[in-house]
Structure formats: C-alpha cells, structure tokens
Design an enzyme around this catalytic site. Sequence first.
Site, PDB file in Angstrom:
ATOM      1  N   GLU A   3     -14.257  -5.787  -2.224  1.00  0.00           N
ATOM      2  CA  GLU A   3     -14.047  -7.241  -2.126  1.00  0.00           C
ATOM      3  C   GLU A   3     -12.571  -7.535  -1.866  1.00  0.00           C
ATOM      4  O   GLU A   3     -11.739  -6.646  -1.777  1.00  0.00           O
ATOM      5  CB  GLU A   3     -14.507  -7.930  -3.414  1.00  0.00           C
ATOM      6  CG  GLU A   3     -13.814  -7.429  -4.657  1.00  0.00           C
ATOM      7  CD  GLU A   3     -14.460  -7.910  -5.948  1.00  0.00           C
ATOM      8  OE1 GLU A   3     -15.522  -8.554  -5.891  1.00  0.00           O
ATOM      9  OE2 GLU A   3     -13.891  -7.643  -7.020  1.00  0.00           O
ATOM     10  N   ASP A  32      -6.299 -13.591  -8.479  1.00  0.00           N
ATOM     11  CA  ASP A  32      -6.666 -13.480  -7.066  1.00  0.00           C
ATOM     12  C   ASP A  32      -5.603 -14.062  -6.140  1.00  0.00           C
ATOM     13  O   ASP A  32      -5.901 -14.905  -5.282  1.00  0.00           O
ATOM     14  CB  ASP A  32      -8.005 -14.184  -6.811  1.00  0.00           C
ATOM     15  CG  ASP A  32      -9.097 -13.730  -7.755  1.00  0.00           C
ATOM     16  OD1 ASP A  32      -9.139 -12.531  -8.058  1.00  0.00           O
ATOM     17  OD2 ASP A  32      -9.911 -14.566  -8.190  1.00  0.00           O
TER      18      ASP A  32
END
Length: 564
Positions: A232, A57
């Site tokens: 997301e 991420d």
Amino acid sequence: MKVFRKVLFTLALAGNITILSSQNVAVFDEFLYKSESQMKASENQYLNPILPGCYPDPSICRVGKDYYLVNSSFSYYPGVPIWHSTDLIHWTQLGHVLNRPSQLLTKNSKMSWGVYAPDIKYNPHNKTFYMITTGTGYGNTTYVKTDDPKKCNWSDPIALPSVKGIDPSFFFDEDGKAYILNNEPPAYEPLYDGHRAIWIREFDWKNDRVVGEPKVVIDGGLDITKKPSWIEGPHLYKIKGKYYLMAAEGGTGPNHREVILTSDSPMGPFIPCAINPILTQMGLPSDRKEPVTCAGHADLVETENGEWFAVFLAVRPYRNGHENTGRETFLLPVKWNDEQPIILDKGKVVPYVVDMTPGMKNLSENNKIQGYDPYAPALLWTSKGLSKEATFIRTPKEEFFQIRKDGKLALKPREIRIEQFGNPSFIGRWVNSKRFKAQTALTYIPEGKLDFAGIVCFQNDYCYVQFGKTVDKQGKVILSLKSYSSRSKKELKDEYEYFLSDKEKKQKVYLKVEALTPEEYTFSYAFGRSKSWTVLGKVKSSLLSTATAGGFTGTTIGVYATGE
C-alpha cells in the site's frame, strides 16, 4: 434562509463567531494545552517526530522553496491537515484541505474510517496542486485542486468512480502525462489474507478523468511466494531518467516496512532494488530503550540543492505496544547506494535526534526560521477563533458553539453523546506527548440526568474518559470522572464522584488533566482563583491506547457538552 444558515455555519467552523439559539449552554474559559518533548536537540540538530501527535501517512511535495505536507484525518473534521515549511524542520499548519462540509461527509463512520492516506502533488504543466484520497463521502476516490495551498481554498471533490481501493497517489511526468497509483485487490481471487496489488492508470488532467486500461505493477509485494501482506501507500518518482516505485508492506504494525522498485517506464515492469526494505523497525529488540516502531508509509522529496529526504509514519509506544499519540510524522535524510535510495540502514533504530545535513543548515540559517514549537503552551481557541489544531468528531451538521468577545467559548449541549457514532458537541485537539497538561474552567449548571459538560479524552466511540459536571441518579449535582472501554474488561467503568455544595453548584469550576507519567492520567479540580487543586481520580492511560481501542487514531482531548 437555508442557504444563509449553511454559509454562516461554514464561517463558524473557520473560526468566526456565530449565534446560538439556546441559552442552556456550557461556558468554558480558555483551554490551555502544554506538553513535553522526550528529547532535546542542539542548534545543528532536529527532533523526531517533526509532527508529534496523530499526523500519519505523510505525503510531501516541493515547489521552489516551499514544502507542503498533508496527513490522514480519518473521521475527524476538518479533513487532511496541511503544513508548510521552507527547511523541512520547522512546520506551520496552514489549516486543512477539506475545510467545508461540502468537501467532507463522514456520516456515522467509525473513527478509523474516513479519509485515508492523502497524497499531495504539483502539476507544473498547469501550475496546479492536487490532493487525492479516499473516504470523503463523495465516492471511493476523490481529489481536490488549487493554485495556492496557502489560501486553504481547495475545490469541491472530483470523483473517480473507476478507482477503487485505498491509498491513491498522483504522478505528473515530464512529458505532460499523468498517472494514478493505488492499492486494490489483485486481478484474480486473492491467494491469502492481506494479498493486495498496486495498480496504475493514466490520468487526463486536462479533462479530470482516468483514461485507458488499469494495470497491476506490484502483485502482493516484492516476492509473492513469501505471502507479503498489505502492499500500500504507493508513490512514483522519476529520478535521473529512471522510474522508482516505492510502497509499504506488512501493514501498519510492527512488521511495517518500506520497499522500492525501478523501471524504465511508468507502466513497468518494475524490478525490486538490490537492498530492501529501505526503512523498517521490524525485528529489532522489543526491550530497546525509547523504541520507535511501525515505521513505513514514506514519501520522498528532493531539496533545491539536490539532497533527498523521506517523511514517514512511526509510533512511540510507552509500554508493550501501548501508545496514545497515534502514528506520527518523522523525517530522515536519504542516502543513495548504487542508484538506490535508502532511508535507514537495516538494523538501525529510528533516531529521535538527527544531525542536520549541510543543506538543512543553510536553509534554516538563510530563512532565519523561528518555527512552530509543537510542545509550547497552546490555546484551543482565542477571541479570534479556533486554533488550527482544533478538530471535530465527524462532520458537523448544525451550529453548536460560539466564541464570545471575551474569548470564552459557549458550547451548546445536544442529545448526541460521545459514544453514539455521531457528531457530538465536542471540540478537541490531538495529544502529542507521553507527558502533557490540559486545563480549562467551566461555568455550567446541569439540570437533567443526561446533562454533562466538561473535558473528554477521546480515543474512539468505544474508549473515552469524561470529566465534568453532571447530575447523579438521585438528582444531585456532582463532579464526575468516568472512564469507559468496551474493549478492555479490566479497565471498564472506572468512576469517581464529588458532590457539590449549593455554593459550588453555581461556582466556576477549574478542571485539569495531567499525564505526569506515561502510564496514568490524573484528573483534578479547583474552585476560586487560588486554584487549590484536588485530585478526583486517576485513570490508566492504556485505556486510551491504540492497543486497547483498536483502529489507527491517537487520543484527542477537548471540551464536550451533552444533554436532554
């Protein structure tokens, strides 16, 4: 006295020496870790992943010549590793953003819970860096700030109670306004499993609060009629007067993909670009050589010379989805096609070896960067303190280790065990390659049946391997190799034992773990300086893979002690 102990403990975690009250400790010599890169790069190339090991991420920002990058840390402590570079290729870990217990409280959460998808951004209007994330334990969404990331001295978390969901990110506009984007359920009952939305809210950075009404800017994904799942990881950019909203669809598995939309306003409406997805490995042949999978969750950055790059997560499986290194950080140059950024053309594989752009070559040459080699031999600690890679399982609540003047580490065995969803006496680092070696030496005499000290390969509380000294049911001191997986019946409880002689009980024992092939971990021991190694046993590496254990994390390896 309580205040003094808390300060002392914080300093100890930062690498200073504290004092253990118990004399019944396990003493470890240096812990050496060395791994191998899959590929080689020439002088004008760089290797992917740029951050091997479980550094997922990624979020990135640039201020002047300095690039800063952060990653998820889940239920490990310290939280949110932060990196610095001046050429996007050579990265140095500054430390962690959440490096004080007052910033991160993971409690007894699962290892794949905790800190998700942090975002780092710079606000030029107050010359302040912001890092926003979820799972710190002080409210659903919190952020911290600093005027200098290199000092690793960020504020305590500031909670935003009205911002729920996951994957928040900041956007600071040229006009002084600021916004927060994040993933939440849609404004109505979800239509299908994985139906989520991207929301935007205005942020008052002068008063540290959200203002106005939130608004949905993406409902479901690019085309809700196709039931896209898990939109997301949103990021908003303003490029040449136009707003670009980038996000990930499909979840973090094989269908992971990055999509992008545009608008004339930060509040939308946003229209999908002509070419989507702009990054994916979805649909490629599963039998391709040295595959990279699950690519997505990207962030964009512009260099000083106007080139654009994307950092993103991807996975390096060794067989049928099995991987032990977790989701890692990759880098690719971005090309523009009719005012649309494209990270990777459809059908192309994510390359391990990438040619430097002209701008990259100039940056690297001008700065004469030597850089951090993630595959070089590395110590988990020295007499000066713990390495930047060192990590704990959840937030420590008490002192349990001491780094002595001679460079050895004394580890206090505590009752909390590795599988008990707590904070055991464990200090480790991420495994970052399919092939590696880790070695230490242990001085310790176990007394009770629950006493253990040695090396642990830890995936999560359900899947781990421990290798060291303990006492068997008959009260005899043994070397034990035990693997455990409640997620795979075929690989449950592989166990090997070696009974120590009276002389060997008191001797220092050398312990070594090797991944000579991607499929198997070999555990060996030796006595004396000659180091004539004896293999105690072997364990299938798939026991520690994400495909077996579930969740989002890779494997850590380190030292561990427990006892009655």
